[in-house]
Structure formats: structure tokens, C-alpha cells
Scaffold this motif. Structure first.
Motif, PDB file in Angstrom:
ATOM      1  N   PHE A 240       3.763   3.370  -2.642  1.00 45.51           N
ATOM      2  CA  PHE A 240       3.970   3.348  -4.094  1.00 45.51           C
ATOM      3  C   PHE A 240       3.647   1.966  -4.664  1.00 45.51           C
ATOM      4  CE2 PHE A 240       7.449   3.337  -7.568  1.00 45.51           C
ATOM      5  CZ  PHE A 240       6.609   3.907  -8.512  1.00 45.51           C
ATOM      6  N   TYR A 241       4.225   0.957  -4.076  1.00 43.81           N
ATOM      7  CA  TYR A 241       4.073  -0.388  -4.656  1.00 43.81           C
ATOM      8  C   TYR A 241       2.688  -0.981  -4.440  1.00 43.81           C
ATOM      9  CZ  TYR A 241       8.622  -0.938  -6.641  1.00 43.81           C
ATOM     10  OH  TYR A 241       9.705  -0.803  -7.469  1.00 43.81           O
ATOM     11  N   THR A 242       2.018  -0.543  -3.391  1.00 41.89           N
ATOM     12  CA  THR A 242       0.675  -1.071  -3.133  1.00 41.89           C
ATOM     13  C   THR A 242      -0.404  -0.212  -3.781  1.00 41.89           C
ATOM     14  OG1 THR A 242       0.540   0.200  -1.088  1.00 41.89           O
ATOM     15  CG2 THR A 242       1.359  -2.059  -0.908  1.00 41.89           C
ATOM     16  N   SER A 243      -0.022   0.729  -4.630  1.00 39.36           N
ATOM     17  CA  SER A 243      -0.976   1.664  -5.238  1.00 39.36           C
ATOM     18  C   SER A 243      -1.761   2.426  -4.181  1.00 39.36           C
ATOM     19  CB  SER A 243      -1.956   0.938  -6.174  1.00 39.36           C
ATOM     20  OG  SER A 243      -1.263   0.299  -7.215  1.00 39.36           O
ATOM     21  N   GLY A 244      -1.093   2.688  -3.052  1.00 35.39           N
ATOM     22  CA  GLY A 244      -1.731   3.564  -2.076  1.00 35.39           C
ATOM     23  C   GLY A 244      -2.485   2.879  -0.957  1.00 35.39           C
ATOM     24  N   ALA A 245      -1.989   1.748  -0.484  1.00 31.58           N
ATOM     25  CA  ALA A 245      -2.579   1.148   0.720  1.00 31.58           C
ATOM     26  C   ALA A 245      -2.124   1.943   1.942  1.00 31.58           C
ATOM     27  CB  ALA A 245      -2.160  -0.314   0.846  1.00 31.58           C
ATOM     28  N   ARG A 246      -2.757   1.657   3.063  1.00 38.12           N
ATOM     29  CA  ARG A 246      -2.441   2.345   4.310  1.00 38.12           C
ATOM     30  C   ARG A 246      -1.549   1.449   5.177  1.00 38.12           C
ATOM     31  NH1 ARG A 246      -5.648   6.052   7.114  1.00 38.12           N
ATOM     32  NH2 ARG A 246      -5.792   6.974   5.050  1.00 38.12           N
ATOM     33  N   PHE A 247      -0.461   2.005   5.712  1.00 31.90           N
ATOM     34  CA  PHE A 247       0.413   1.255   6.606  1.00 31.90           C
ATOM     35  C   PHE A 247       0.164   1.731   8.030  1.00 31.90           C
ATOM     36  CE2 PHE A 247       2.988  -1.430   3.894  1.00 31.90           C
ATOM     37  CZ  PHE A 247       2.501  -1.003   2.672  1.00 31.90           C
ATOM     38  N   VAL A 248      -0.218   0.806   8.882  1.00 33.38           N
ATOM     39  CA  VAL A 248      -0.667   1.137  10.224  1.00 33.38           C
ATOM     40  C   VAL A 248       0.322   0.572  11.245  1.00 33.38           C
ATOM     41  CG1 VAL A 248      -2.525   0.813  11.903  1.00 33.38           C
ATOM     42  CG2 VAL A 248      -3.074   1.130   9.482  1.00 33.38           C
ATOM     43  N   GLY A 249       0.803   1.447  12.106  1.00 37.03           N
ATOM     44  CA  GLY A 249       1.780   1.034  13.113  1.00 37.03           C
ATOM     45  C   GLY A 249       1.112   0.466  14.356  1.00 37.03           C
TER      46      GLY A 249
END
Lengths: 300, 300, 300, 300
Positions: free
Chosen positions: B41-50
Motif C-alpha cells: 500500500f505505502y509503496t504504491s505496489g512495490a514487490r517484497f521479496v523474501g
């Protein structure tokens, strides 16, 4: 429960509009003028459309025109929510009839109505009615219940009115459940929420909210009556609750500042100031302000 | 200042990644597992990669591989921020060398590094170093400084490290200015922010933060030492600060609950519980818990 | 290259505004009225602000006021991009001096200027100037170069003007690179883009674009001259390129429809119709339309 | 109708998940690896979660675990859509039973299932079943119907299956209507959409789609059979339709390139190449490729 009025308002509205919706509110509303782009952020990019009307109250005729326009046309955002502020941004108060005029338009169009109640208690006392009469009985579906401006440190609530929503075929349980996720993804779920929330018990018990707002409104009445008698001071919109916009001669403004009175300038037309009274405003302070203005006007 | 750790973390990261960026964090991180979709939400839809790695610490080799992959390929999100948690989500603590191993990869790749410091004080005492040594001197660019878990009611801070950013050619003033707008549009600018912020004065003065965290860590050490001696209890990851994950026989779990001890179950593998000590944890409580577990293990 | 004018416009603007920015455009602009909420979507929720001015051209004085307002105030969106349409939405054309009046305001404020060139070729021929004169030499930084309305099947281009951007301290390479990612994440990178793009070679070679637009503009001139001589027909805004809004008596409208002429109604005030000529518009068709209207006006 | 497969996929999914939802797809899926952050963009920031399974087909057991996890927990994204690719990203094809195993999990969980049918026709011919059998009769609710890879210039379609949706209590009309707004705000409504759409008439008439895909699949069969007989070539996943991943000795790769054969390298593990046949692939070209590889293997 959330910490800020901004969050209470935009979370409420976001729960009710698709991203291609339009939210109809007064062109002087806080949503359009004082929330940066929080409204667009929380609604994933809905359109906020300003509607005219005297004393910062939406004109039902303009509203009627907009809710019926370009329906089903994919080139246009689609009317989805109506939002009104009670007390308004200029210090006026919608009468119950005026609220009804808005919610009647909404009802025919099948749209939910949000009330920005940042000064809810002050409006309630101004109207002398019950909370129910000013909200769901008047056609309001969802309320941002303001407490921060009336004695609570940090804490606002969102109130979902089951029967209102259901009369429009909207599932209020779904709205309430979604608000829980929306709050979390907005970062507004405090790990110590119980600490914040506990204030509401004190606030709503023993008429604390009423005592505070009664005092604030009384101080504003005193202030307004006094300023009316000061030559050169123009009341822009008659204050009905605890907020007043008035226009002062620039020299008087400077004189008051020099005597230690603080107020924002530069946000509005030149000479316009905003005066707000609160649960803490001392009567002596109000009187001193009026006296200072009057002394200036007599001298010059 | 903001009210929640969620907000502190996602605002920090959002200031550093474009919407097509990827944020590299441990696969067990809070960002990926406990924040709903606030990060997106806060990044306007960035991807979070584990990223994997023992004890919930990112493996620098895996990190190195990912920061060098598909750079400039528009079909892929682009590595933009690295985020590590100190204390980690399983209660371990990155040593200064381990932090450096991460920030060295970041430096070569030109990427900013965020530290989720929800338990910052606890980690600091565990390492016995200065705040500077654990942050900018170790290559951290931006810090979510947690206070809520260590004695503050509601209040977390974002700390921007000027020199770190500038060594990467990132304008730290721009980051800080943007944070002000991002906070407002996130609804995290409290009208009574001074009330919340004032706690930091008390927290940071007179070693209040240190006293609180020292106590919490000491209680955890006591708890862990005790549990090690209880047959059937498995320490999953050795606690280095004030949080411990361990696995209990199910019957022991139920016995402890029946004796009035509360803990979450069902969030992790069966039998796994999370134990956290705080500034308020009474020594007697820790001892009672150990005793109760031991008594159970002797009986059955 | 992208397939739609919508994409060309919103991608261009999104590359230039932060999510808390405001984009200043005419209140009758396509961005505000005909793109659903694509502008908000692509900008991650920026605010689009309508500015008045005759003939759908922004009034530089109003613009000047807005670009200087609430700068640095986190409660307000911050002016970030100015967007003008050439040809405008009502069929008028900004003169080079009128473009300059807008871009001069932008220059002082340090803001980039976008031109929506959906009818770029038609405007160019109306002004009789070069593409350079109407764009970067006049202070335009980025252009949505329309081709679909002038003979290309599906295909529009975004043109980034290096020198313009750099005079404002904006890195045009960064803008161009970001556009590649923005296009991909918008789903506008066609796997067969070469098929679409190849049209531009034909379109821009051998003066195809000029021939097409010359014809379209000539047909509009013929149509407008003819309609001026028909009693009862009101020219709303004099057409300067290939689009005309006029008001007809309702009976005349129905008569024309009965004779087989098609046009949208109901989108604007009653009686208003939009007439657009293209590279394909036959002269005989224009004459037949005028004749039909004239015959009606003589009979009734 | 839209121009790109990206748009078809992300619009479909966005219509089915709230922003706090998770979309479950294979960890090798196009959605997770080749669409930049289009998935997050169109869903307003939903979470895309990769699931394992052999041959790029989701493992139903892993899926089952994830759809049942943390339901109702606001700290976690909530399972909302399942998306499978048919043909998969490695060239395998889900059998009808394998599709059913996925959709059965979905049905119990009440989740809609999306099929990414970029190579729909090729999969259909591989299975030798009807379109209905491979979609709604197998529990698929929404389909991205690919045509661009099988003979159409630019053009893909979204197909909404009424009965499938309704069996899950989802209003398919609402989904379809929302898609119209979502397409417009994504900038994917072409003003000349009829030009693009008209291709579908030719494509779907006279078995054009079938002829094209039959040829492509036959050429792949030929290619695969040939490569199997070439020493040193490793078939990574047996091609079931028109796409094959295989591993070549590096020297053979260079030899083939030197002889004029083109293929991507560097996107996957060293030595891995992707071979795709199409409606245009000449038999002689396939044979020449095999011959060239074989000649190399004999010489060295």
C-alpha cells in the motif's frame, strides 16, 4: 479506533467507493483542501469532486445534478459516496432538515453518506438534538466520530450504522470487516490500542464530552457576541458551534499579535483569521481578546 | 514521529523505492508476514521479496545474487531497498559484523538499507555497542526507532542518517522532506503530535530507555536459563534480547494455560509459543512460569 | 510507443509528479472529464486540479496563483506538473504566445509542462509552425504525440525533450528510463510492439501525417463556413483545427439524424453536438451535411 | 478485448481481490517473474504468493495449506484468488484432472480461479478437449484468452464464466461491469478497439486458431523428438505444447548462434535456452536447427 481524524475520514470513505468512483463533498471541505492526497491514497485513486453551496454546506440541487450524470459511462468516474462535514469547515452547522436534503438525494441515487464529525459534539449541542437524530435517523450511514478536538489526546472512532446501510442494500458487516483490514494496511492498528481506546470510556461517561463541548460553544458565543460590537471586525460566517472565521483590519491583526494573541494568517484571504474555542478556553482569555480588539479600534 | 511501528517501517521504505522496485527482506520478516499489505500500500505496489538465512537473518550470499539479477530488465521489478530487523523476528540479534555483511552488499549495489528497530534498545544492550555503531557506522541509512515496546504508550520515530545516504548519492534532505508528505497522506500526522512526541523526551532522558530494556533482557535471560533446565522444552532459537520462541509438549502448554499463563498459540507450528519480556515483567512472574513448567515435567 | 492516448498522457504525467503532487490542467480537459480515474491510478493518487480560462485554454493568471499557493504545507498537495491540450477539448488552438504564457509560469515555478497532443498534427497545421516551435522551443517538456486520430490504427508516442527538462534541472534520461518501467507495469508493453510501431515509419514518412491532417482541417473549415450560413446554427467555439462544437435547434438535430447523420448527443448541454473531421472525411459528406441542415432551416 | 496479455491477466485478477488479498500462483509464474509490478499496480497492492510444484504446476497440497491459513487475521493478507497458467511457464500442460485438483481446493475455500491462457489454443490441442472442458467445466471462473501468440497482431480477451462464478456466490455481471471501468482506468480502452477486435472474428472463424496452434504444436513435437536424439542436449521439462526449455553445452549454444539461430540466453541458468514454435515456424527451420545441433555434437 484510530489516532487521527484524517484516518477516520479516509478509511470510512475508502470502504465505500471503488477506485473509479467519485466522492462528492463541498469544495471547501477538509477532504479537498487539508488532507494532502490522503483521500486519493486510501481510495486507491478515486476522484474527489467539490460541490458549491453557501456557508460550506453542499447545495442539494448541484448534488442532484452530479449524482445523475454520466452513469454507466466508462469514460467518467462514477458517483459513489457523499461526504458532509458537521460542523462545516467555516463553522456553520447543517440543520437536521439540511442534512435530510442531502441524504434524500443520496437515497434516491443509492449512495452512502459519510459524516465528517471532527466537531461532532459541538454540532450536536448547537442543534440540541440526540446523536441518533443527527446521524442514522437523518440518513447518515457512516460517521467519523471526532474526540481529539474535544478533550481526547489521540483517538477518533468510525461508527457504522447498520440500519442505514441496509436500507440501501449495503452489507454493513462487510463494511465493518473491511475496515479492520483497511486500518491495518494503513498502519493505524496500534499495538497499544487499548491505551488509546480507554480514553473513550472516560470521554463518553459522565457527560464529559457534553461538558467539554458546551464550554467550547459557550466561549465561542461569547467571543462572537463581543467581536460583533467591535468596529472594523467582519464576521464572515456566523459561528454556530466553536469555530469562527472573521476578517480584521490588517493593523488590528498585527496589534493583537503584538499583544500575544496567536492565530494562523496567510492561509486564507488577507485579513481573514480563524478562531476556535475549546474545552480549555478560559473565559478571561476570550474577554481579553475582545477588549484588545476593541481598544485598538477605538484608538485608530 | 508516528503512532505505530507499521507506519514507521512502511513510510521509511516507501520513501526509498519506486513502485516498480523490489524490497529485499528476510522471508520471516514482519514486513512479509504481519503487516497485511501495508508494505504494498505505502509503496504504491512495490514487490517484497523474501530472502532465506538462519535465525531470521538474511544470508548475504542470497542477497548478493538477488541485487545483481535482471537489472535494467523492464519485465522485472528492480532491487531498490534492503530491510533488516534488529532484533529479528525470532529473537536473534545481528552482530555488527553480520550487519556489515548485509550493508556491504548494499553499498556495492548502491541500495539504501532500512533497519526495523521495533526492539532497537533490546538489541543495543545485547550487543553492548552505541546506537551509532549499530546504525550509520554499520551502513544503515534509515531506522524505524521503536519505543512502543519499551515503555512509550504510542510513539515511534523515523531516523534518517545524512552521511550514510550521501555516501550513496541519495539526497537525505529530499528523503526527510518527502517523509513529511508521506506521513500526512498516510493519515499519520496527529493534530496532537506534541502530546505523543513529548514521551520521547522522558524516554530518552535519564536512561529510561536503557533501564527498561536492561530489565526486559535480564528477565529473558532468566527465563531462558530456567526453561533450558526443564525437560521437554525446546529452545527454537536462542534468545539474544527479550523474545524467545520455544516448543513445548502440548500437555505442558495446556497445563500452563490452566495455571493462568497467557500466550498465543496456533500462529506457528503446533507446540510453538512466543515469550516476550518487557520493562514491566516481574521477576516473580518469570520464576513462577519456570516453576510451573518444571512441576509439570516432573509429574508426567 | 503505446496503444492509447490515455496511456500516453497518464504515463507521461505519472513520470513527473509524486503521489502528493497536484497536476494543473484546464477544468474542461480530457484528463479531468474523460479518463475515468486513469490519472489518479497512474500517479498513485495525485490530485488533478481544474483551472478556468476561455476556449478551454488555461488562464495564466489563475495558473500563477495556484502554483504559488501552500508550497511546503504538508496539508496540501504540491503543484508538480502543468498539462495543456493542443488542440484543446473544444476545438480551439493555443497560439505560440499562449503556450509561452503557460510555460513561462511553469518555468518560474520550476514545473515541467506536458502537452496532450491527441490532435498534434491538426494543431501544427493550424498554427503553420514547426513541431519544434510548438513544443520544446515553446517550453514544453514532454509530449503525448497522437497518431491514432490521424490515420494510425493503434499507436501513440511519448516524446521527452531533453533540453527543456534540463533547463529545469530535471534529468530527462531518468524520466525516459522510468517510462519504460511505468509502461510495462501499466501493461502497455506489447509483445508485438514492432507491429504497432512500424506504422509510425509510414505515418512520418512522405508527409503522410501532414496530408491527413491538412485534409481534416480543410474539411472542418468547409464545414464551419457552411454551418455559419445556416440559420439557427450556433458556433460555440470557432474551430481552429478539425473539431467543432455547435448548438443546433433540437428539431434540426433530429432531422439530421433521420437523414442518417450520426453524432453524440446527451454528453453536453441540450442541443450541443461535436463534429470532427478526419483524414477520411469526404468532401461530399460535408456538403451533404450542410445542405441537409440548410434545407431544414428553410422549411421550418 | 485488450492489447496485451499483461493487461488481460492483471485486470482479471484485480477484479477479484481486495487490496489486502493474496493471489496464489506458481512461484515460476509469469505474474511473479515477468510482469514487473503490474500485478501489484492493478490490484492496488495485493500480495502475490508463489506456490511450489513440479513442472511449474501448483501443488494442490501446498495450495490447500495456504488457503486455510490466518483467515480472519488482520495482520495477514487474505487468500482471494488462485491463478494458474495453461500452458505453464515451462511448457508443460495441466491435465483436466490436475486443473480439477486446483479448482477443488478453490471451491471449498470459496475462491475464484483465474486461468492465464496466453497459449490457450496450444494447451487445448495438447489435451484434445473442448474449450468448455478446459475452463468452466473444470472449475475455472475467469480466463485470459490469448491470441497474440497464435496469429493475432495485438489482441487478447477476458472471458467471464457466469455459471462458475455463480456457483461460488460471486456476481459475474458485477465482475464484467467492473472490468469495463478497470480497463478504461488502465488506459486499455482503444478508441479504435473495433480494429483490434475484428481480428478475433477471423481468428475464431474457419478454425484459424486451431490450424495455427496445430502447426505450432506439431513443429514443437518435431523439434523435441529431434533434440532428444542429439547427444549433449538435455530436455528440462518435456514440452507438451509449443514451448520447450532445454540445456545445451555452452559450445553448442555458441555454434548455433554462429550459424544464425537466435534465442535468449542469460535469463535462466547457464546453458538453458527457451525454444518456442509458432504458426509461422517453418518445418525446414526446425530441421535445420536439429541438424546443426547434431552436426556440432558429432564433431566435438
Amino acid at each position: 479506533m484510530v489516532s487521527t481524524g484524517t484516518a477516520a475520514n479516509v478509511l470510512s470513505i475508502a470502504a465505500l467507493t471503488p477506485p473509479w468512483g467519485s466522492v462528492l463533498c463541498h469544495s471547501e471541505s477538509h477532504l479537498l483542501n487539508d488532507e494532502c492526497t490522503a483521500p486519493e491514497f486510501y481510495t486507491s485513486g478515486a476522484r474527489f469532486v467539490g460541490i458549491g453551496g453557501a456557508d460550506a454546506k453542499m447545495d442539494p440541487a448541484q448534488l442532484q445534478k452530479l449524482v445523475a450524470q454520466k452513469i454507466g459511462d466508462v469514460h467518467s468516474c462514477q458517483p459513489s459516496v457523499i461526504s458532509l462535514s458537521q460542523v462545516t469547515e467555516v463553522g456553520s452547522v447543517y440543520s437536521l432538515e439540511e442534512i435530510r436534503a442531502i441524504t434524500d438525494v443520496a437515497k434516491v441515487a443509492g449512495l452512502p453518506v459519510h459524516m465528517d464529525g471532527a466537531r461532532f459534539a459541538n454540532a450536536l449541542l448547537a442543534l440540541g438534538c440526540t446523536p441518533a437524530e443527527m446521524t442514522w435517523k437523518a440518513g447518515i450511514d457512516i460517521l467519523s466520530f471526532g474526540a481529539t478536538k474535544n478533550g481526547v489526546m489521540t483517538g477518533e472512532a468510525i461508527v457504522v450504522f447498520k440500519s442505514s446501510f441496509e436500507s440501501k442494500g449495503i452489507d454493513s458487516n462487510k463494511v465493518a470487516q473491511e475496515l479492520a483490514y483497511r486500518r491495518k494496511r494503513g498502519g493505524h492498528l496500534l499495538s497499544k490500542m487499548r491505551v488509546v481506546s480507554s480514553q473513550m470510556m472516560a470521554y463518553l461517561s459522565n457527560d464529559e464530552w457534553r461538558r467539554n463541548a458546551t464550554h467550547a460553544n459557550a466561549m465561542m458565543a461569547l467571543l462572537q457576541e463581543g467581536l460583533k460590537t467591535v468596529p472594523g471586525v467582519k464576521i464572515n460566517t456566523p459561528a454556530q458551534a466553536n469555530m469562527l472565521f472573521c476578517t480584521l483590519p490588517l493593523d488590528m491583526m498585527r496589534h493583537l499579535q503584538a499583544e500575544g494573541f496567536g492565530f494562523y494568517t496567510g492561509r486564507w484571504e488577507e485579513g481573514v483569521i480563524r478562531l476556535v474555542t475549546s474545552f480549555q478556553t478560559p473565559k478571561a482569555g476570550v474577554e481579553a481578546f475582545i477588549d484588545s480588539a476593541r481598544r485598538f479600534s477605538l484608538l485608530y
